[in-house]
Enzyme design. Structure first.
Site, PDB file in Angstrom:
ATOM      1  N   LEU A 170       0.854  -1.182   0.000  1.00  0.00           N
ATOM      2  CA  LEU A 170       0.000   0.000   0.000  1.00  0.00           C
ATOM      3  C   LEU A 170       0.893   1.235   0.000  1.00  0.00           C
ATOM      4  CD1 LEU A 170      -2.585  -1.076   2.708  1.00  0.00           C
ATOM      5  CD2 LEU A 170      -2.710  -1.399   0.230  1.00  0.00           C
ATOM      6  N   GLU A 171       0.705   2.048  -1.002  1.00  0.00           N
ATOM      7  CA  GLU A 171       1.424   3.313  -1.125  1.00  0.00           C
ATOM      8  C   GLU A 171       0.454   4.397  -0.677  1.00  0.00           C
ATOM      9  OE1 GLU A 171       3.485   5.974  -4.706  1.00  0.00           O
ATOM     10  OE2 GLU A 171       2.697   3.968  -5.129  1.00  0.00           O
TER      11      GLU A 171
END
Length: 131
Positions: free
Chosen positions: A125-126
């Site tokens: 997850l960015e």
């Protein structure tokens, strides 16, 4: 035809409870239950539908598997504040080769700065903010 937006995507998960807890308690998404006890995580004008590994809803991805997603999520919160919050929650933050936790990237609309974490299934997850 012209596509205008992303409505939802699907994550295949190993542990529904752990996934729901992470996305609701850490990332602040809202749990939505619909249909035949299906679960989704709602945020903004989008949602993430959750499929339990081995009991995926049909039709589904040809090779549905846990931990294969790489998602960029946008925030309005300043990233140093996001970083402190994630660390206070005990979430491991991925750093770059120089040991930096907040890194420059390019989003769909231009320059962003990003922090990377992994969810309970190992999906990357960015968490990003436009400059």
């Amino acid at each position: 035809m012209k596509i205008k937006a992303l409505d939802h995507l699907v994550l295949t998960v190993a542990d529904m409870s752990a996934t729901i807890e992470f996305y609701t308690k850490v990332l602040g998404m809202q749990l939505q239950t619909f249909g035949d006890n299906r679960h989704a995580l709602h945020f903004g004008a989008q949602k993430i539908n959750l499929h339990q590994k081995g009991a995926e809803i049909l039709p589904n991805a040809k090779r549905a598997t846990c931990g294969s997603a790489d998602l960029c999520l946008l925030t309005d919160t300043p990233l140093p504040e996001v970083l402190r919050y994630l660390q206070a929650c005990g979430v491991a933050v991925v750093h770059d080769d120089d040991g930096e936790f907040i890194v420059p990237r390019t989003g769909a609309m231009g320059k962003i700065r990003s922090i990377y974490v992994r969810d309970p299934d190992g999906n990357l997850l960015e968490i990003s903010r436009y400059e």
